[in-house]
Design an enzyme around this catalytic site. Structure first.
Site, PDB file in Angstrom:
ATOM      1  N   PRO A  25      42.959   3.688 -37.361  1.00 15.69           N
ATOM      2  CG  PRO A  25      41.091   5.072 -37.563  1.00 15.69           C
ATOM      3  CD  PRO A  25      42.564   5.089 -37.216  1.00 15.69           C
ATOM      4  CG  ASN A  26      38.600   1.052 -39.999  1.00 16.80           C
ATOM      5  OD1 ASN A  26      37.969   0.219 -39.370  1.00 16.80           O
ATOM      6  ND2 ASN A  26      38.230   2.324 -40.067  1.00 16.80           N
ATOM      7  NE  ARG A  33      40.249   0.031 -44.651  1.00 18.13           N
ATOM      8  CZ  ARG A  33      40.591   1.266 -44.277  1.00 18.13           C
ATOM      9  NH1 ARG A  33      41.741   1.466 -43.647  1.00 18.13           N
ATOM     10  NH2 ARG A  33      39.794   2.277 -44.517  1.00 18.13           N
ATOM     11  CE1 TYR A  38      42.951   2.958 -47.714  1.00 22.03           C
ATOM     12  CE2 TYR A  38      40.987   1.613 -48.037  1.00 22.03           C
ATOM     13  CZ  TYR A  38      41.572   2.824 -47.705  1.00 22.03           C
ATOM     14  OH  TYR A  38      40.787   3.889 -47.360  1.00 22.03           O
ATOM     15  CG  ASN A  88      47.838   5.676 -42.748  1.00 24.27           C
ATOM     16  OD1 ASN A  88      46.908   6.482 -42.621  1.00 24.27           O
ATOM     17  ND2 ASN A  88      47.842   4.743 -43.683  1.00 24.27           N
ATOM     18  CB  ALA A  91      38.826   7.928 -41.051  1.00 21.45           C
ATOM     19  CD  GLU A 112      49.241  13.584 -43.564  1.00 20.60           C
ATOM     20  OE1 GLU A 112      49.739  14.699 -43.293  1.00 20.60           O
ATOM     21  OE2 GLU A 112      48.111  13.444 -44.072  1.00 20.60           O
ATOM     22  CG  HIS A 114      47.329   9.290 -46.223  1.00 24.65           C
ATOM     23  ND1 HIS A 114      46.581   8.998 -45.098  1.00 24.65           N
ATOM     24  CD2 HIS A 114      47.813  10.543 -46.063  1.00 24.65           C
ATOM     25  CE1 HIS A 114      46.606  10.063 -44.298  1.00 24.65           C
ATOM     26  NE2 HIS A 114      47.354  11.006 -44.850  1.00 24.65           N
ATOM     27  NE  ARG A 121      39.937   6.564 -51.437  1.00 24.44           N
ATOM     28  CZ  ARG A 121      39.917   5.802 -50.350  1.00 24.44           C
ATOM     29  NH1 ARG A 121      40.991   5.743 -49.575  1.00 24.44           N
ATOM     30  NH2 ARG A 121      38.838   5.116 -50.034  1.00 24.44           N
TER      31      ARG A 121
END
Ligand code: DQA
Length: 164
Positions: A25-26, A33, A38, A88, A91, A112, A114, A121
């Protein structure tokens, strides 16, 4: 190797030199973003970078993005016999046991990735519920994290590397 639409793969098909990249998502709004986390690449530019590297390695690459968790899980199921997978889950990484359980069924090497460094964070981002069921994690290296992940899952699939 037969590659059809995301809905068109038979369970029995084995997709040796196919790497599937699943963005959650996003991530469709990359480029809009926060750049400090990002970067400034759009999703199309990121996918082009990954695909170019895959093709250089002699692999086919399919990249998908969705904002719907069920669709994401369906794609994990559908491509569980691909040659390699890069995820990825955005969230969902931090709380989706359903994605954890789906990834547990994937036969090929899974990375995985990111873009941002989730370890540095907010507290809630520091925990990934999917890490236990993937072969490697790359976080905080921006778009190049995908390229590194690609090289590593391909090497694992080709039998030239060990998990780490
Ligand atoms: C992300 C990190 C997640 O915490 C966040 O929700 C994302 C993107 C990353 O690529 O850095 O959407 O997975």
């Amino acid at each position: 190797m037969k590659v059809k639409s995301p809905q068109g793969l038979a369970d029995s098909d084995v997709h040796c030199r196919l790497v599937v990249v699943l963005h959650g998502p996003n991530l469709n709004l990359l480029g809009e973003r926060p750049a400090e986390h990002y970067g400034s690449l759009t999703l199309a530019e990121l996918n082009a970078l990954i695909t170019e590297e895959a093709e250089r390695l002699g692999w086919q690459c399919l990249c998908f993005q969705t904002n719907h968790e069920g669709v994401y899980i369906d794609w994990i199921h559908e491509f569980r016999r691909a040659g390699a997978m890069i995820v990825n889950p955005g969230a969902w990484t931090h709380y989706s046991y359903a994605i954890h359980d789906a990834l547990e069924l994937v036969a090929c090497p899974v990375a995985e990735v990111h873009l941002s460094d989730i370890e540095t964070r907010e507290e809630w981002r520091r925990r990934s519920v999917i890490t236990p069921v993937v072969d490697l994690v790359i976080s905080g290296k921006g778009p190049w994290g995908y390229v590194e992940a690609l090289r590593r899952v391909v090497a694992m699939a080709e039998g030239n590397a060990t998990p780490g």
